[in-house]
Design a protein around this motif. Structure first.
Motif: not given
Length: 202
Positions: A21, A67-68, A71, A74-75
């Motif tokens: 990721l 934002v990352l 992310a 969430l991952a």
């Protein structure tokens, strides 16, 4: 490869599940570089608007970092839904550690864009080589002791070197602000990684 050779292939699999990721950070950096590099280069040549564009560069980098980080979180929640004992679940703590590095990585990338726009590619390449050398050296020392956490620590050391080096050599009126931001981000990243390590490391 280094993790697999030293810590074993099972640990390398867990590390890769988390590191996959983090490749998105490199993609985000490419997008930011493609947009800002020509603008900064033009501003450097004309002598107008460089501070304004540089400020926008760091604001955009900070926004993408947020934002990352979301992310990554969430991952991690998705990974936690997998079968107990799976590689993805075991990768969650390292995923949190990589999230702690996102802002430091994009900040270093933004400074690399600034140096490139100033025509200082040789300096940028030299700093990248120094960071790579420290990564290999620190990973060789840390991975045998704390496994895949050692690789994460080596990444932290190498990106800290880039942030300090790029900030120190940046030729911008915002140099003091940039250098202070580099110190703050290094300390913040270190705090996140240490927190995650103390919470999850066996």
């Amino acid at each position: 490869i280094l993790v697999a050779r030293i810590a074993g292939y099972s640990q390398a699999g867990i590390y890769q599940a988390a590191a996959r990721l983090s490749q998105g950070v490199g993609i985000a950096f490419s997008v930011v570089a493609g947009y800002f590099l020509p603008k900064l280069a033009n501003a450097q040549r004309s002598g107008e608007g460089s501070v304004r564009i540089t400020s926008r560069l760091f604001i955009v980098a900070a926004g993408i970092s947020v934002v990352l980080v979301i992310a990554f979180w969430l991952a991690a929640q998705y990974y936690n839904l997998q079968k107990p004992g799976s590689v993805m679940i075991q990768a969650v703590p390292i995923l949190y550690g990589f999230a702690g590095l996102v802002m430091l990585r994009l900040f270093s990338g933004a400074l690399a864009i600034l140096l490139t726009a100033q025509g200082r590619q040789t300096l940028r390449a030299t700093l990248y080589l120094c960071a790579l050398a420290f990564f290999i050296l620190s990973a060789s020392v840390l991975v045998p002791v704390i496994g895949i956490w050692g690789a994460l620590g080596a990444y932290f050391i190498s990106y800290s070197i880039l942030a300090i080096g790029f900030a120190y050599f940046s030729d911008t009126p915002l140099r003091l602000v940039v250098f202070g931001a580099a110190i703050l981000l290094i300390l913040s990243s270190a705090a996140v990684i240490l927190f995650v390590y103390n919470k999850y490391a066996e």
